[in-house]
Design an enzyme around this catalytic site. Structure first.
Site, short mmCIF file in Angstrom:
data_model
loop_
_atom_site.label_atom_id
_atom_site.label_comp_id
_atom_site.label_asym_id
_atom_site.label_seq_id
_atom_site.Cartn_x
_atom_site.Cartn_y
_atom_site.Cartn_z
CG ASP A 40 -2.08 -0.81 1.14
OD1 ASP A 40 -2.42 -1.18 -0.01
OD2 ASP A 40 -2.71 -1.11 2.17
CE LYS A 71 -8.74 4.28 -2.37
NZ LYS A 71 -8.84 3.65 -1.04
CG MET A 74 -8.82 6.96 6.19
SD MET A 74 -9.59 5.58 5.33
CE MET A 74 -9.81 4.43 6.69
#
Ligand code: SAH
Length: 263
Positions: A41, A63, A177
């Site tokens: 990741d 991402k 987040m």
């Protein structure tokens, strides 16, 4: 480390910790060194990846990897393909693999193909952040509950959280987040009854050399997050437990305070 640590055709979901390689478990390090392929990741620290053997294939799937991010289904397929090809597969995730890491989706895909998987735990962002700030996430009599929450909402959808349950003055909230939702978090928690001067710590890039800490309060959370945070990953710790000792009694804790700022 020995190749036998990972059987060919199996997958290890490995928590890489918050970024500092010294915060890896010894087991995670051994697994990284035994892998023939590592899918990682974006939040996995560079210095952690540097521990991989030269002959291992390193595949970014996160991402923030600078490329188009892979959707979960493509990641599942890559893991399945590698395992079926007989690789020793490590799936490296930031923090703990089992906290907001979509480990279940990957495990289910593997099991559906008859592939065995194992999980190696890691230090989650909230633990690393609290440690850097020199605070405890629970305090006897003051914070009996620790809640891990994600404040990530799907595009176009409202954040669907049980604010009444979260606004518990005897809990510590560790919000992952949460940057984009800072204003909502502050407003909804205060409306649900949490005191507006509840201590908040914002910690960005915990454990990395770019780490920054900000000490603020619930009603100032939104403005503090906007003013203080950059684009690194950040965790918010909310609750009486995270009031920094020096803010209470005027002494300084021994953690690295270079980047800390009280708002
Ligand atoms: N599995 C990870 C969490 C993945 S979700 C873990 O256990 O830590 C991604 C979120 O984790 C980020 O948006 C941020 O809220 C938090 N995070 C991850 N690494 C971090 C770090 N080094 N410092 C602060 N927050 C971090």
């Amino acid at each position: 480390m020995s190749d036998t640590m990972i059987e060919r055709g199996t997958v290890w979901l490995v928590g890489a910790g918050p970024g500092d390689p010294d915060l890896l478990t010894r087991k995670a390090e051994k697994l990284i060194q035994a892998a023939t392929v590592i899918f990682y990741d974006a939040l996995v620290g560079k210095d952690v990846l540097a521990l991989a053997p030269r002959q291992a294939r390193l595949v970014p799937v996160g991402k923030r990897s600078g490329r188009h991010s892979k959707d979960q289904r493509s990641i599942n397929e890559l893991l399945v393909e590698a395992a079926l090809a007989g690789d020793r597969v490590v799936r490296l995730k930031g923090g703990d693999a089992g906290i907001f890491g979509r480990a279940t989706e990957e495990a289910e895909a593997l099991v559906a193909h008859g592939i065995r998987y194992y999980i190696c735990p890691g230090i989650t962002a909230a633990s690393a952040a609290a440690a850097s700030a020199g605070v405890s996430l629970t305090v006897r009599g003051l914070a009996r509950k620790l809640v891990f929450v994600t404040a990530h909402a799907r595009a176009g959808e409202e954040l669907d959280l049980d604010w009444d349950a979260l606004a518990d003055p005897k809990a510590t909230l560790a919000i992952y987040m949460g940057k984009a939702a800072a204003a909502t978090i502050s407003r909804k928690l205060i409306r649900a009854g949490l005191a507006s001067d509840t201590p908040v710590l914002l910690i960005e890039n915990a454990s990395l050399k770019e780490e920054r800490q900000f000490s603020t309060r619930l009603d100032l959370l939104s403005i503090s997050a906007r003013a203080a945070l950059g684009d690194g990953p950040a965790v918010m710790l909310i609750g009486k437990a995270v009031r920094k000792p020096e803010n209470v009694r005027g002494f300084s804790v021994a953690s690295d305070q270079r980047h800390s700022l009280n708002i």
